[in-house]
Motif scaffolding. Structure first.
Motif, PDB file in Angstrom:
ATOM      1  N   GLY A 226       0.772  -1.238   0.000  1.00 31.79           N
ATOM      2  CA  GLY A 226       0.000   0.000   0.000  1.00 31.79           C
ATOM      3  C   GLY A 226       0.800   1.283   0.000  1.00 31.79           C
ATOM      4  O   GLY A 226       0.256   2.349   0.291  1.00 31.79           O
ATOM      5  N   THR A 227       2.095   1.226  -0.342  1.00 25.83           N
ATOM      6  CA  THR A 227       2.921   2.436  -0.328  1.00 25.83           C
ATOM      7  C   THR A 227       3.116   3.031  -1.718  1.00 25.83           C
ATOM      8  O   THR A 227       3.905   3.955  -1.888  1.00 25.83           O
ATOM      9  CB  THR A 227       4.293   2.140   0.304  1.00 25.83           C
ATOM     10  N   GLY A 228       2.426   2.502  -2.715  1.00 21.45           N
ATOM     11  CA  GLY A 228       2.497   3.068  -4.063  1.00 21.45           C
ATOM     12  C   GLY A 228       3.768   2.752  -4.812  1.00 21.45           C
ATOM     13  O   GLY A 228       4.209   3.537  -5.659  1.00 21.45           O
ATOM     14  N   LYS A 229       4.350   1.587  -4.547  1.00 24.28           N
ATOM     15  CA  LYS A 229       5.639   1.242  -5.175  1.00 24.28           C
ATOM     16  C   LYS A 229       5.553   1.145  -6.693  1.00 24.28           C
ATOM     17  O   LYS A 229       6.482   1.511  -7.400  1.00 24.28           O
ATOM     18  CB  LYS A 229       6.144  -0.086  -4.595  1.00 24.28           C
ATOM     19  N   SER A 230       4.452   0.619  -7.204  1.00 16.92           N
ATOM     20  CA  SER A 230       4.363   0.379  -8.648  1.00 16.92           C
ATOM     21  C   SER A 230       3.681   1.512  -9.412  1.00 16.92           C
ATOM     22  O   SER A 230       3.676   1.504 -10.644  1.00 16.92           O
ATOM     23  CB  SER A 230       3.605  -0.934  -8.903  1.00 16.92           C
ATOM     24  N   HIS A 231       3.129   2.490  -8.691  1.00 18.92           N
ATOM     25  CA  HIS A 231       2.340   3.543  -9.343  1.00 18.92           C
ATOM     26  C   HIS A 231       3.149   4.291 -10.397  1.00 18.92           C
ATOM     27  O   HIS A 231       2.681   4.505 -11.521  1.00 18.92           O
ATOM     28  CB  HIS A 231       1.823   4.526  -8.289  1.00 18.92           C
ATOM     29  N   ILE A 232       4.366   4.687 -10.048  1.00 18.29           N
ATOM     30  CA  ILE A 232       5.206   5.468 -10.968  1.00 18.29           C
ATOM     31  C   ILE A 232       5.445   4.713 -12.268  1.00 18.29           C
ATOM     32  O   ILE A 232       5.516   5.295 -13.350  1.00 18.29           O
ATOM     33  CB  ILE A 232       6.545   5.809 -10.299  1.00 18.29           C
ATOM     34  N   TYR A 233       5.566   3.397 -12.177  1.00 19.49           N
ATOM     35  CA  TYR A 233       5.940   2.604 -13.351  1.00 19.49           C
ATOM     36  C   TYR A 233       4.729   2.198 -14.196  1.00 19.49           C
ATOM     37  O   TYR A 233       4.893   1.817 -15.353  1.00 19.49           O
ATOM     38  CB  TYR A 233       6.726   1.378 -12.906  1.00 19.49           C
ATOM     39  N   SER A 234       3.538   2.277 -13.629  1.00 19.33           N
ATOM     40  CA  SER A 234       2.345   1.896 -14.389  1.00 19.33           C
ATOM     41  C   SER A 234       1.564   3.095 -14.905  1.00 19.33           C
ATOM     42  O   SER A 234       0.863   3.001 -15.908  1.00 19.33           O
ATOM     43  CB  SER A 234       1.422   1.031 -13.526  1.00 19.33           C
ATOM     44  N   GLU A 235       1.671   4.240 -14.221  1.00 16.81           N
ATOM     45  CA  GLU A 235       0.798   5.366 -14.531  1.00 16.81           C
ATOM     46  C   GLU A 235       1.534   6.595 -15.054  1.00 16.81           C
ATOM     47  O   GLU A 235       0.927   7.451 -15.670  1.00 16.81           O
ATOM     48  CB  GLU A 235       0.036   5.775 -13.253  1.00 16.81           C
ATOM     49  N   PHE A 236       2.820   6.700 -14.787  1.00 23.33           N
ATOM     50  CA  PHE A 236       3.488   7.985 -14.936  1.00 23.33           C
ATOM     51  C   PHE A 236       3.945   8.295 -16.353  1.00 23.33           C
ATOM     52  O   PHE A 236       3.856   9.437 -16.795  1.00 23.33           O
ATOM     53  CB  PHE A 236       4.690   8.036 -13.984  1.00 23.33           C
ATOM     54  N   SER A 237       4.467   7.308 -17.057  1.00 25.68           N
ATOM     55  CA  SER A 237       5.130   7.614 -18.331  1.00 25.68           C
ATOM     56  C   SER A 237       4.783   6.598 -19.407  1.00 25.68           C
ATOM     57  O   SER A 237       4.697   5.399 -19.129  1.00 25.68           O
ATOM     58  CB  SER A 237       6.654   7.631 -18.130  1.00 25.68           C
ATOM     59  N   PRO A 238       4.619   7.052 -20.650  1.00 23.52           N
ATOM     60  CA  PRO A 238       4.418   6.117 -21.758  1.00 23.52           C
ATOM     61  C   PRO A 238       5.697   5.391 -22.148  1.00 23.52           C
ATOM     62  O   PRO A 238       5.675   4.536 -23.031  1.00 23.52           O
ATOM     63  CB  PRO A 238       3.925   7.024 -22.897  1.00 23.52           C
ATOM     64  N   HIS A 239       6.818   5.716 -21.494  1.00 20.96           N
ATOM     65  CA  HIS A 239       8.091   5.071 -21.815  1.00 20.96           C
ATOM     66  C   HIS A 239       8.454   3.976 -20.821  1.00 20.96           C
ATOM     67  O   HIS A 239       9.545   3.415 -20.891  1.00 20.96           O
ATOM     68  CB  HIS A 239       9.213   6.111 -21.862  1.00 20.96           C
ATOM     69  N   GLY A 240       7.562   3.690 -19.891  1.00 21.82           N
ATOM     70  CA  GLY A 240       7.814   2.636 -18.918  1.00 21.82           C
ATOM     71  C   GLY A 240       6.811   1.509 -19.063  1.00 21.82           C
ATOM     72  O   GLY A 240       5.679   1.713 -19.499  1.00 21.82           O
ATOM     73  N   GLN A 241       7.245   0.308 -18.709  1.00 23.06           N
ATOM     74  CA  GLN A 241       6.378  -0.859 -18.816  1.00 23.06           C
ATOM     75  C   GLN A 241       6.443  -1.646 -17.513  1.00 23.06           C
ATOM     76  O   GLN A 241       7.521  -2.023 -17.047  1.00 23.06           O
ATOM     77  CB  GLN A 241       6.820  -1.746 -19.984  1.00 23.06           C
ATOM     78  N   LEU A 242       5.288  -1.863 -16.904  1.00 24.47           N
ATOM     79  CA  LEU A 242       5.199  -2.633 -15.664  1.00 24.47           C
ATOM     80  C   LEU A 242       4.684  -4.027 -15.984  1.00 24.47           C
ATOM     81  O   LEU A 242       3.636  -4.182 -16.617  1.00 24.47           O
ATOM     82  CB  LEU A 242       4.247  -1.945 -14.679  1.00 24.47           C
TER      83      LEU A 242
END
Length: 695
Positions: A226-242
């Motif tokens: 629940g600390t938002g570890k994956s949020h940056i990698y799934s929501e933030f940029s079209p250049h990242g892939q989770l």
């Protein structure tokens, strides 16, 4: 709007958006934040309320008409058939049909396959061939009597990404912000309210962005749920892939040798592995070996051919135990699958972000202020990947000669990433660089110290740096400061560690001779040996836990009947709560039959004087029942700045932060341990000095 909101709107007109708008327009659309902000950026990139309201309605209408909900796919397919052509927002991927020698698109939500797409579109958007991208697409329907020909045709496709940006203008505008302001701008951009975070917590959040600005950077974050570890990698940029940690294969990640198709590392700036932890998970040994080679050398094999790639790796997962348990019984990597709990793999990780320091995400943490349209910032960060700022800190500092090349490279890459995020055009001061350098060294030291526990053949390394003047500073991890008896314990030791946390030495890492400081534990019931107060100096690091008023003040307040507390900031609710908890400590450490007088000197709150007096009266009434008489006076000069406690037993306790030593926590949550136990709260950085004065 805050002053910061005004400033970012004036410096970056048309490139920022109010962050709470995403929730207003999202509804039940399951799309990444960058897709929604792309649309909001077209219609709501302004601070004019009327334009924002109009833009919100426009975006909602676009989503209503063109975003494809899976449960409405049949209706949209019918609309396309009846109209002959229709615009949709969907995630689209492409495969090559070798039998027909033609590319065919798959629309994820619309549920249609074998959609004809021309080669030019595929060449312009190669990520379509990997995992797919979000697009605005025109789909055409032309029925054919030939059953082998699909009626679906992809007529036009536009990836949801910003068209262009002016990097020089970005650098010019950045120069108008102080470092504190810029950190807050980035925090608001990723959706967080800066006021809900301490300085160190902000930097830890921003470290999650380093893989986007640094090529071939490997970072791991393990911590509670629940600390938002994956949020940056799934929501933030079209250049990242989770991707899920359980879905990793050689073919998907690197290359499919059967058809020669390159995997994720060839197309994405960041590949993040979600749910990477789990001792019961298994991984292919060949995959682990290829990953180790890629993480070290930036290359992988395609048959007999060696290929290179630039993708950074981010590994995120949940821990099963708290930090002292892991340090006592195993190591901080204990949650990794067995195949990845490998010293060679771990040694290739540049930084270990301590996920246990990151708070569980609460509603109050989200911002309603302005931040960059994330797609705009994503393009800026991608541009910065080609720069190398790994040596810029060397203008002020040099690393210890005992630090190995691999450790040095890891620290330098973390520093390069932090400098790109915070000082892309330079202008940093020595003090600002030192703060970042300590964090970069600490995050690599956390890796190396655990490697020493896992594999005894790894040498002990002194992680320190020196100024140009030769002043040396050693760096410690926060866990090392907080749990020294466990941190330096060999896993082969069979000692009974019982309650070793009663004393926690705090070593001030300065160039001067180190000072051994001790935070004293509250005395135990029926324990004859109690801590003896003595002159001392205590340094507490930001985000450190295990600190309480009982430990800090208890033994120094014992026997005192007259206590004077000087703190200019006893005004708002949380400050008054701190005062009440200080009085609780006084009650615990006084004899039941004694009366204690506490006199408070503070500054008046000119804007809320009535509320301030009401709080003090409530404190006074509550304390009286326990034999503690509270009086107060307001300093009319407005000149008091010192914060201290003076007792009639001859002790003076100097407080650089007064009683306000704790980070924000959820004070209204009855089920939060931080709300009930001070030792469970993260601290602000502060120092306390104990001086024996004349009575």
């Amino acid at each position: 709007m805050t002053a910061l909101d005004d400033k970012i709107n004036s410096q970056f007109p048309g490139l920022v958006v109010r962050k709470d708008l995403v929730k207003q327009v999202k509804g039940n659309a399951i799309v990444p934040t960058y897709v929604l902000e792309y649309l909001l950026g077209q219609y709501c990139a302004t601070d004019d309320e009327a334009s924002i309201e109009s833009g919100i309605e426009t975006v909602k209408e676009i989503l209503r008409k063109h975003y494809v909900h899976r449960n409405e796919a049949n209706k949209i397919q019918s609309d396309i058939k009846e109209r002959g052509r229709y615009k949709v927002i969907d995630r689209i991927s492409v495969v090559l049909n070798e039998k027909t020698d033609a590319y065919e698109a798959v629309f994820e939500n619309l549920g249609i396959k074998k959609v004809a797409v021309d080669s030019v579109t595929v060449k312009e958007n190669p990520k379509l061939l990997v995992t797919g991208i979000w697009c605005i697409a025109d789909v055409q329907y032309e029925f054919s009597e030939d059953s082998r020909i699909s009626p679906w045709i992809l007529e036009h496709l536009k990836p949801i990404q910003i068209a262009n940006y002016d990097f020089d203008a970005f650098l010019t505008a950045r120069a108008e912000f102080t470092l504190d302001e810029w950190i807050d701008v980035l925090m608001q951009t990723i959706g967080f309210n800066p006021e809900a975070f301490g300085r160190r917590s902000k930097l830890l959040q921003l470290m999650r962005l380093i893989p986007y600005v640094e090529r071939n950077y490997n970072i791991i974050e393990l911590g509670p749920k629940g600390t938002g570890k994956s949020h940056i990698y799934s929501e933030f940029s079209p250049h990242g892939q989770l991707i899920s940690g359980g879905e990793i294969t050689v073919a998907k990640l690197f290359v499919n040798n059967s058809n020669g198709r390159i995997g994720l590392v060839g197309f994405w700036d960041v590949v993040a592995f979600d749910e990477f932890a789990g001792r019961d998970k298994t991984a292919n040994r060949a995959l682990v070996d290829i990953m180790k080679n890629y993480m070290a050398n930036k290359t992988f094999s395609r048959g007999v051919q060696t290929m290179g790639a630039e993708a950074s790796f981010a590994f995120v997962g949940n821990t099963d135990h708290n930090v002292p348990y892991m340090l006592k019984n195993s190591d901080l990597f204990e949650a990794l699958p067995v195949q990845f709990h490998d010293s060679a793999f771990i040694d290739r990780i540049h930084a270990y972000l301590p996920g246990w320091e990151v708070d569980v995400i609460r509603g109050e943490m989200f911002t309603s202020g302005y931040g960059f349209i994330v797609d705009y910032l994503a393009e800026i960060l991608r541009h910065l990947r080609s720069d190398d700022l790994s040596n810029r800190h060397q203008a002020f500092f040099s690393l210890s000669d005992s630090i190995s090349t691999r450790d040095r490279d890891a620290i330098n890459k973390t520093m390069s990433g932090l400098m790109k995020l915070l000082f892309p055009a330079g202008g940093e001061t020595q003090e600002e660089v030192e703060e970042l350098l300590k964090l970069a060294i600490e995050c690599r030291k956390r890796v190396k110290d655990q490697l020493k526990r896992i594999d005894a053949t790894y040498p002990v390394v002194e992680f320190s740096y020196m100024t140009k003047g030769g002043m040396k500073t050693s760096v410690q991890t926060l866990e090392e400061i907080q749990f020294p008896a466990f941190y330096h314990k060999s896993l082969s030791d069979d000692e009974d560690d019982g309650a070793v946390l009663e004393e926690q030495p705090q070593t001030e890492t300065t160039s001067s001779p180190s000072v051994h400081n001790t935070v004293r534990a509250a005395p135990k019931v029926n324990t004859p040996a109690e801590p003896t107060p003595s002159e001392d100096h205590v340094v507490v690091s930001e985000n450190q836990k295990g600190i309480s008023f009982d430990k800090l003040f208890g033994s120094y307040l014992r026997g005192a009947t007259e206590i004077k507390l000087t703190d200019p900031y006893l005004r708002v609710f949380h400050q008054m709560r701190n005062l009440m908890e200080f009085i609780e400590t006084v009650v615990k450490f006084k004899a039941p039959e004694d009366d204690v007088n506490i006199h408070i000197l503070t500054s008046p709150d000119d804007t809320r004087m009535e509320q301030q007096v009401q709080y003090l009266e409530q404190v006074q009434q509550s304390a009286e029942a326990a034999g503690v008489r509270v009086t107060w006076e307001f300093d009319g000069t407005g000149t008091i700045h010192a914060r201290h406690i003076i007792t009639n037993t001859g002790w003076k306790i100097l407080l650089d932060r007064g009683l306000d030593i704790f980070q924000r926590f959820e004070m209204n949550d009855a089920f939060s341990l931080a709300n009930r136990i001070q030792e469970q709260r993260a601290c602000k950085a502060f120092e306390v000095t104990y001086v024996k004065a004349e009575k």
